[in-house]
Design a protein around this motif. Structure first.
Motif, PDB file in Angstrom:
ATOM      1  N   UNK A   1     -17.642 -29.818 -11.389  1.00 29.12           N
ATOM      2  CA  UNK A   1     -17.579 -29.516 -12.811  1.00 29.12           C
ATOM      3  C   UNK A   1     -18.985 -29.271 -13.350  1.00 29.12           C
ATOM      4  N   UNK A   2     -19.051 -28.758 -14.577  1.00 33.50           N
ATOM      5  CA  UNK A   2     -20.344 -28.445 -15.202  1.00 33.50           C
ATOM      6  C   UNK A   2     -20.682 -29.524 -16.217  1.00 33.50           C
ATOM      7  N   UNK A   3     -21.929 -30.003 -16.132  1.00 35.43           N
ATOM      8  CA  UNK A   3     -22.395 -31.067 -17.008  1.00 35.43           C
ATOM      9  C   UNK A   3     -23.686 -30.668 -17.705  1.00 35.43           C
ATOM     10  N   UNK A   4     -23.950 -31.329 -18.818  1.00 34.16           N
ATOM     11  CA  UNK A   4     -25.209 -31.179 -19.551  1.00 34.16           C
ATOM     12  C   UNK A   4     -25.856 -32.544 -19.667  1.00 34.16           C
ATOM     13  N   UNK A   5     -27.171 -32.584 -19.547  1.00 30.63           N
ATOM     14  CA  UNK A   5     -27.877 -33.855 -19.655  1.00 30.63           C
ATOM     15  C   UNK A   5     -27.928 -34.306 -21.107  1.00 30.63           C
ATOM     16  N   UNK A   6     -27.615 -35.585 -21.341  1.00 30.16           N
ATOM     17  CA  UNK A   6     -27.688 -36.190 -22.667  1.00 30.16           C
ATOM     18  C   UNK A   6     -28.863 -37.167 -22.655  1.00 30.16           C
ATOM     19  N   UNK A   7     -29.970 -36.769 -23.253  1.00 28.71           N
ATOM     20  CA  UNK A   7     -31.185 -37.587 -23.229  1.00 28.71           C
ATOM     21  C   UNK A   7     -30.993 -38.901 -23.978  1.00 28.71           C
ATOM     22  N   UNK A   8     -30.179 -38.877 -25.034  1.00 28.57           N
ATOM     23  CA  UNK A   8     -29.974 -40.083 -25.840  1.00 28.57           C
ATOM     24  C   UNK A   8     -29.243 -41.173 -25.056  1.00 28.57           C
ATOM     25  N   UNK A   9     -28.210 -40.784 -24.299  1.00 25.65           N
ATOM     26  CA  UNK A   9     -27.427 -41.768 -23.542  1.00 25.65           C
ATOM     27  C   UNK A   9     -27.884 -41.895 -22.094  1.00 25.65           C
ATOM     28  N   UNK A  10     -28.792 -40.999 -21.692  1.00 24.91           N
ATOM     29  CA  UNK A  10     -29.313 -40.990 -20.321  1.00 24.91           C
ATOM     30  C   UNK A  10     -28.196 -40.816 -19.289  1.00 24.91           C
ATOM     31  N   UNK A  11     -27.292 -39.875 -19.593  1.00 23.89           N
ATOM     32  CA  UNK A  11     -26.209 -39.592 -18.651  1.00 23.89           C
ATOM     33  C   UNK A  11     -25.801 -38.127 -18.744  1.00 23.89           C
ATOM     34  N   UNK A  12     -25.016 -37.705 -17.777  1.00 23.33           N
ATOM     35  CA  UNK A  12     -24.495 -36.339 -17.756  1.00 23.33           C
ATOM     36  C   UNK A  12     -23.183 -36.306 -18.519  1.00 23.33           C
ATOM     37  N   UNK A  13     -23.090 -35.403 -19.493  1.00 16.51           N
ATOM     38  CA  UNK A  13     -21.856 -35.226 -20.264  1.00 16.51           C
ATOM     39  C   UNK A  13     -21.135 -33.987 -19.758  1.00 16.51           C
ATOM     40  N   UNK A  14     -19.830 -34.100 -19.623  1.00 19.10           N
ATOM     41  CA  UNK A  14     -19.009 -32.968 -19.195  1.00 19.10           C
ATOM     42  C   UNK A  14     -19.110 -31.840 -20.217  1.00 19.10           C
ATOM     43  N   UNK A  15     -19.379 -30.643 -19.728  1.00 18.06           N
ATOM     44  CA  UNK A  15     -19.486 -29.465 -20.597  1.00 18.06           C
ATOM     45  C   UNK A  15     -18.089 -29.076 -21.053  1.00 18.06           C
ATOM     46  N   UNK A  16     -17.929 -28.941 -22.356  1.00 23.09           N
ATOM     47  CA  UNK A  16     -16.588 -28.614 -22.889  1.00 23.09           C
ATOM     48  C   UNK A  16     -16.515 -27.186 -23.330  1.00 23.09           C
TER      49      UNK A  16
ATOM     50  N   UNK B   1     -33.511 -35.822 -13.014  1.00 21.81           N
ATOM     51  CA  UNK B   1     -32.963 -36.751 -13.998  1.00 21.81           C
ATOM     52  C   UNK B   1     -32.938 -38.159 -13.396  1.00 21.81           C
ATOM     53  N   UNK B   2     -32.939 -39.181 -14.247  1.00 24.23           N
ATOM     54  CA  UNK B   2     -32.874 -40.551 -13.734  1.00 24.23           C
ATOM     55  C   UNK B   2     -31.515 -40.889 -13.124  1.00 24.23           C
ATOM     56  N   UNK B   3     -30.523 -40.030 -13.374  1.00 24.09           N
ATOM     57  CA  UNK B   3     -29.180 -40.203 -12.825  1.00 24.09           C
ATOM     58  C   UNK B   3     -28.818 -38.905 -12.107  1.00 24.09           C
ATOM     59  N   UNK B   4     -28.325 -39.011 -10.899  1.00 27.87           N
ATOM     60  CA  UNK B   4     -27.982 -37.820 -10.112  1.00 27.87           C
ATOM     61  C   UNK B   4     -26.879 -37.009 -10.792  1.00 27.87           C
ATOM     62  N   UNK B   5     -26.977 -35.691 -10.645  1.00 24.64           N
ATOM     63  CA  UNK B   5     -25.962 -34.782 -11.184  1.00 24.64           C
ATOM     64  C   UNK B   5     -24.644 -35.031 -10.451  1.00 24.64           C
ATOM     65  N   UNK B   6     -23.521 -35.150 -11.179  1.00 20.34           N
ATOM     66  CA  UNK B   6     -22.234 -35.391 -10.523  1.00 20.34           C
ATOM     67  C   UNK B   6     -21.882 -34.275  -9.527  1.00 20.34           C
TER      68      UNK B   6
ATOM     69  N   UNK C   1     -38.221 -30.791 -18.693  1.00 23.57           N
ATOM     70  CA  UNK C   1     -37.089 -30.526 -19.587  1.00 23.57           C
ATOM     71  C   UNK C   1     -36.734 -31.685 -20.519  1.00 23.57           C
ATOM     72  N   UNK C   2     -36.935 -32.914 -20.050  1.00 25.22           N
ATOM     73  CA  UNK C   2     -36.608 -34.098 -20.846  1.00 25.22           C
ATOM     74  C   UNK C   2     -37.638 -35.183 -20.564  1.00 25.22           C
ATOM     75  N   UNK C   3     -37.883 -36.019 -21.550  1.00 22.07           N
ATOM     76  CA  UNK C   3     -38.887 -37.078 -21.410  1.00 22.07           C
ATOM     77  C   UNK C   3     -38.549 -38.038 -20.273  1.00 22.07           C
ATOM     78  N   UNK C   4     -37.282 -38.309 -20.044  1.00 21.43           N
ATOM     79  CA  UNK C   4     -36.884 -39.302 -19.039  1.00 21.43           C
ATOM     80  C   UNK C   4     -36.959 -38.792 -17.601  1.00 21.43           C
ATOM     81  N   UNK C   5     -37.101 -37.496 -17.416  1.00 18.43           N
ATOM     82  CA  UNK C   5     -37.099 -36.936 -16.069  1.00 18.43           C
ATOM     83  C   UNK C   5     -38.453 -37.145 -15.401  1.00 18.43           C
TER      84      UNK C   5
END
Length: 125
Positions: free
Chosen positions: A110-125, A101-106, A86-90
């Motif tokens: 809550x629901x999150x989406x992976x942000x490949x640019x920042x390499x973190x999970x962003x809260x789904x809005x 993912x290189x960072x565990x899902x919170x 799904x992503x180059x970093x995975x």
């Protein structure tokens, strides 16, 4: 019911068919049935609808690590179906044959989406 994945170029799954357990008494019997039905000599691999991450959801024996879906690749060495990366970093977990993912899902419900640019999970809005 038994499920069979038809493999195309590069062992990529192009179709998944269901065959009665009465017909698919073995994997080879299911393969022969499908090739006779479609008058082909395609490569088919049996897959388990209840297998995900190397575990059988109903407590049975896991089969080929993951249920095959269109676009998955059959890895002959691992005898496993693997989803597209799904992503180059995975990275691929060798035990489950699933991407991580290189960072565990919170784990806060809550629901999150992976942000490949920042390499973190962003809260789904």
């Amino acid at each position: 019911m038994a499920h069979f994945a038809r493999l195309g170029v590069g062992n990529v799954v192009v179709k998944v068919h269901v065959v009665s357990n009465d017909v698919a008494t073995t994997e080879q019997a299911g393969v022969d049935f499908l090739n006779n039905l479609f008058n082909t000599r395609d490569v088919w691999k049996q897959t388990s609808y209840n297998t995900q991450g190397g575990e059988h959801k109903l407590g049975g024996t896991p089969f080929r690590k993951n249920y095959a879906s269109i676009g998955f690749k059959y890895d002959q060495t691992r005898d496993a179906f693997i989803a597209p990366k799904p992503y180059q970093s995975w990275t691929l977990n060798e035990d489950t044959c699933q991407w991580e993912a290189p960072v565990a899902y919170p784990d806060d419900g809550q629901i999150y989406n992976w942000n490949e640019e920042t390499q973190q999970w962003d809260l789904d809005e």
